[in-house]
Design a protein around this motif. Structure first.
Motif, PDB file in Angstrom:
ATOM      1  N   PRO A   1     -13.651 -30.822  24.956  1.00 45.60           N
ATOM      2  CA  PRO A   1     -12.844 -31.795  24.203  1.00 45.60           C
ATOM      3  C   PRO A   1     -11.946 -31.135  23.172  1.00 45.60           C
ATOM      4  O   PRO A   1     -10.837 -31.606  22.925  1.00 45.60           O
ATOM      5  CB  PRO A   1     -13.862 -32.710  23.538  1.00 45.60           C
ATOM      6  CG  PRO A   1     -15.162 -32.037  23.660  1.00 45.60           C
ATOM      7  CD  PRO A   1     -15.080 -31.064  24.776  1.00 45.60           C
ATOM      8  N   GLY A   2     -12.410 -30.054  22.577  1.00 44.79           N
ATOM      9  CA  GLY A   2     -11.564 -29.340  21.616  1.00 44.79           C
ATOM     10  C   GLY A   2     -10.318 -28.787  22.268  1.00 44.79           C
ATOM     11  O   GLY A   2      -9.224 -28.839  21.690  1.00 44.79           O
ATOM     12  N   MET A   3     -10.469 -28.237  23.475  1.00 41.95           N
ATOM     13  CA  MET A   3      -9.302 -27.713  24.191  1.00 41.95           C
ATOM     14  C   MET A   3      -8.345 -28.835  24.578  1.00 41.95           C
ATOM     15  O   MET A   3      -7.131 -28.681  24.481  1.00 41.95           O
ATOM     16  CB  MET A   3      -9.748 -26.939  25.438  1.00 41.95           C
ATOM     17  CG  MET A   3     -10.349 -25.597  25.113  1.00 41.95           C
ATOM     18  SD  MET A   3     -10.677 -24.607  26.573  1.00 41.95           S
ATOM     19  CE  MET A   3     -12.038 -25.466  27.308  1.00 41.95           C
ATOM     20  N   ILE A   4      -8.882 -29.974  24.996  1.00 39.15           N
ATOM     21  CA  ILE A   4      -8.024 -31.100  25.376  1.00 39.15           C
ATOM     22  C   ILE A   4      -7.227 -31.590  24.174  1.00 39.15           C
ATOM     23  O   ILE A   4      -6.012 -31.801  24.252  1.00 39.15           O
ATOM     24  CB  ILE A   4      -8.854 -32.244  25.990  1.00 39.15           C
ATOM     25  CG1 ILE A   4      -9.489 -31.799  27.302  1.00 39.15           C
ATOM     26  CG2 ILE A   4      -8.011 -33.491  26.182  1.00 39.15           C
ATOM     27  CD1 ILE A   4      -8.505 -31.441  28.393  1.00 39.15           C
TER      28      ILE A   4
ATOM     29  N   ILE B   1     -11.660 -39.472  30.719  1.00 41.12           N
ATOM     30  CA  ILE B   1     -12.854 -39.712  29.916  1.00 41.12           C
ATOM     31  C   ILE B   1     -14.170 -39.570  30.669  1.00 41.12           C
ATOM     32  O   ILE B   1     -15.225 -39.543  30.045  1.00 41.12           O
ATOM     33  CB  ILE B   1     -12.798 -41.095  29.244  1.00 41.12           C
ATOM     34  CG1 ILE B   1     -12.748 -42.205  30.273  1.00 41.12           C
ATOM     35  CG2 ILE B   1     -11.642 -41.181  28.287  1.00 41.12           C
ATOM     36  CD1 ILE B   1     -12.829 -43.596  29.695  1.00 41.12           C
ATOM     37  N   VAL B   2     -14.139 -39.448  31.966  1.00 42.28           N
ATOM     38  CA  VAL B   2     -15.395 -39.437  32.728  1.00 42.28           C
ATOM     39  C   VAL B   2     -16.263 -38.230  32.375  1.00 42.28           C
ATOM     40  O   VAL B   2     -17.487 -38.353  32.278  1.00 42.28           O
ATOM     41  CB  VAL B   2     -15.130 -39.531  34.250  1.00 42.28           C
ATOM     42  CG1 VAL B   2     -14.545 -38.247  34.802  1.00 42.28           C
ATOM     43  CG2 VAL B   2     -16.402 -39.892  34.985  1.00 42.28           C
ATOM     44  N   LEU B   3     -15.674 -37.077  32.153  1.00 41.00           N
ATOM     45  CA  LEU B   3     -16.473 -35.896  31.844  1.00 41.00           C
ATOM     46  C   LEU B   3     -17.181 -36.035  30.509  1.00 41.00           C
ATOM     47  O   LEU B   3     -18.346 -35.681  30.370  1.00 41.00           O
ATOM     48  CB  LEU B   3     -15.602 -34.635  31.858  1.00 41.00           C
ATOM     49  CG  LEU B   3     -16.356 -33.335  31.671  1.00 41.00           C
ATOM     50  CD1 LEU B   3     -17.366 -33.130  32.794  1.00 41.00           C
ATOM     51  CD2 LEU B   3     -15.401 -32.165  31.635  1.00 41.00           C
TER      52      LEU B   3
ATOM     53  N   SER C   1      -3.617 -40.860  21.396  1.00 43.50           N
ATOM     54  CA  SER C   1      -4.561 -41.074  20.294  1.00 43.50           C
ATOM     55  C   SER C   1      -5.880 -41.722  20.724  1.00 43.50           C
ATOM     56  O   SER C   1      -6.928 -41.353  20.185  1.00 43.50           O
ATOM     57  CB  SER C   1      -3.903 -41.851  19.164  1.00 43.50           C
ATOM     58  OG  SER C   1      -3.494 -43.106  19.593  1.00 43.50           O
ATOM     59  N   PRO C   2      -5.920 -42.660  21.680  1.00 43.19           N
ATOM     60  CA  PRO C   2      -7.236 -43.160  22.105  1.00 43.19           C
ATOM     61  C   PRO C   2      -8.108 -42.055  22.702  1.00 43.19           C
ATOM     62  O   PRO C   2      -9.313 -42.020  22.482  1.00 43.19           O
ATOM     63  CB  PRO C   2      -6.901 -44.222  23.156  1.00 43.19           C
ATOM     64  CG  PRO C   2      -5.512 -44.643  22.852  1.00 43.19           C
ATOM     65  CD  PRO C   2      -4.835 -43.424  22.303  1.00 43.19           C
ATOM     66  N   LEU C   3      -7.493 -41.154  23.421  1.00 40.34           N
ATOM     67  CA  LEU C   3      -8.231 -40.026  23.997  1.00 40.34           C
ATOM     68  C   LEU C   3      -8.762 -39.116  22.897  1.00 40.34           C
ATOM     69  O   LEU C   3      -9.905 -38.668  22.937  1.00 40.34           O
ATOM     70  CB  LEU C   3      -7.310 -39.252  24.942  1.00 40.34           C
ATOM     71  CG  LEU C   3      -7.948 -38.251  25.869  1.00 40.34           C
ATOM     72  CD1 LEU C   3      -8.883 -38.941  26.838  1.00 40.34           C
ATOM     73  CD2 LEU C   3      -6.864 -37.513  26.631  1.00 40.34           C
ATOM     74  N   ILE C   4      -7.936 -38.873  21.886  1.00 42.37           N
ATOM     75  CA  ILE C   4      -8.355 -38.035  20.761  1.00 42.37           C
ATOM     76  C   ILE C   4      -9.526 -38.691  20.036  1.00 42.37           C
ATOM     77  O   ILE C   4     -10.525 -38.035  19.718  1.00 42.37           O
ATOM     78  CB  ILE C   4      -7.168 -37.793  19.806  1.00 42.37           C
ATOM     79  CG1 ILE C   4      -6.081 -36.970  20.499  1.00 42.37           C
ATOM     80  CG2 ILE C   4      -7.632 -37.096  18.534  1.00 42.37           C
ATOM     81  CD1 ILE C   4      -4.767 -36.917  19.748  1.00 42.37           C
ATOM     82  N   VAL C   5      -9.433 -39.993  19.794  1.00 37.47           N
ATOM     83  CA  VAL C   5     -10.501 -40.713  19.098  1.00 37.47           C
ATOM     84  C   VAL C   5     -11.799 -40.675  19.912  1.00 37.47           C
ATOM     85  O   VAL C   5     -12.889 -40.568  19.358  1.00 37.47           O
ATOM     86  CB  VAL C   5     -10.064 -42.168  18.805  1.00 37.47           C
ATOM     87  CG1 VAL C   5     -11.220 -43.029  18.348  1.00 37.47           C
ATOM     88  CG2 VAL C   5      -8.948 -42.174  17.781  1.00 37.47           C
ATOM     89  N   PHE C   6     -11.694 -40.727  21.224  1.00 40.16           N
ATOM     90  CA  PHE C   6     -12.881 -40.677  22.074  1.00 40.16           C
ATOM     91  C   PHE C   6     -13.486 -39.276  22.104  1.00 40.16           C
ATOM     92  O   PHE C   6     -14.709 -39.124  22.124  1.00 40.16           O
ATOM     93  CB  PHE C   6     -12.524 -41.136  23.494  1.00 40.16           C
ATOM     94  CG  PHE C   6     -13.690 -41.100  24.441  1.00 40.16           C
ATOM     95  CD1 PHE C   6     -14.681 -42.069  24.364  1.00 40.16           C
ATOM     96  CD2 PHE C   6     -13.790 -40.113  25.392  1.00 40.16           C
ATOM     97  CE1 PHE C   6     -15.763 -42.035  25.229  1.00 40.16           C
ATOM     98  CE2 PHE C   6     -14.861 -40.076  26.271  1.00 40.16           C
ATOM     99  CZ  PHE C   6     -15.848 -41.051  26.186  1.00 40.16           C
TER     100      PHE C   6
ATOM    101  N   ILE D   1     -13.353 -36.754  19.848  1.00 45.36           N
ATOM    102  CA  ILE D   1     -13.855 -36.159  18.614  1.00 45.36           C
ATOM    103  C   ILE D   1     -15.370 -36.362  18.459  1.00 45.36           C
ATOM    104  O   ILE D   1     -16.091 -35.407  18.214  1.00 45.36           O
ATOM    105  CB  ILE D   1     -13.070 -36.687  17.395  1.00 45.36           C
ATOM    106  CG1 ILE D   1     -11.597 -36.275  17.476  1.00 45.36           C
ATOM    107  CG2 ILE D   1     -13.695 -36.221  16.087  1.00 45.36           C
ATOM    108  CD1 ILE D   1     -11.335 -34.791  17.556  1.00 45.36           C
ATOM    109  N   PRO D   2     -15.924 -37.588  18.598  1.00 45.59           N
ATOM    110  CA  PRO D   2     -17.373 -37.736  18.383  1.00 45.59           C
ATOM    111  C   PRO D   2     -18.239 -37.364  19.584  1.00 45.59           C
ATOM    112  O   PRO D   2     -19.456 -37.213  19.441  1.00 45.59           O
ATOM    113  CB  PRO D   2     -17.538 -39.214  18.056  1.00 45.59           C
ATOM    114  CG  PRO D   2     -16.415 -39.872  18.761  1.00 45.59           C
ATOM    115  CD  PRO D   2     -15.274 -38.882  18.735  1.00 45.59           C
TER     116      PRO D   2
END
Length: 128
Positions: free
Chosen positions: A62-65, A93-95, A19-24, A26-27
């Motif tokens: 990010p959508g694919m991830i 998250i680096v990309l 979920s932290p990855l998803i939250v990062f 999305i925006p």
């Protein structure tokens, strides 16, 4: 004890841990909005097209991830310890952090390479 172990090996636990990855993620594509506007205003059609393909590939990442987080199967085995997790976080998250950097002026050949890499890598990934 049995319920705790079954939750840790469930899909919900897997999604919750991501979920932290998803939250990062999305925006992050929203930061590229001004770059899309700049690419559309370019006078040369091919240069604008290369910019748009490159940006579209970058924003589809990010959508694919996020989609893969929800559709992938549960792992058969997991790495134990802190080091694999400490390496995975920056690698994840680096990309997307690049989308927040100011754009650099590139020549046409570098933009073409970017469009080829992002556009070519994004297309086959969507099929699977």
């Amino acid at each position: 004890m049995g319920k705790a172990k079954s939750f840790r090996s469930s899909k919900w636990c897997d999604v919750l841990s991501a979920s932290p990855l998803i939250v990062f993620y999305i925006p992050a594509p929203a930061a590229l909005g001004p770059r899309f506007e700049t690419a559309i205003r370019l006078r040369t059609f091919w240069l604008a097209l290369l910019h748009l393909v490159s940006l579209a590939g970058f924003t589809s990442y990010p959508g694919m991830i996020v989609a893969l987080i929800f559709i992938h199967r549960l792992p058969v085995a997991k790495s134990w310890g802190v080091l694999p997790r400490l390496c995975a976080i920056p690698g994840s998250i680096v990309l997307m952090g690049l989308s927040f950097l100011p754009p650099a002026p590139l020549n046409t050949s570098l933009i073409a390479v970017s469009a080829l890499l992002y556009g070519g890598a994004g297309s086959p990934s969507i099929m699977f």
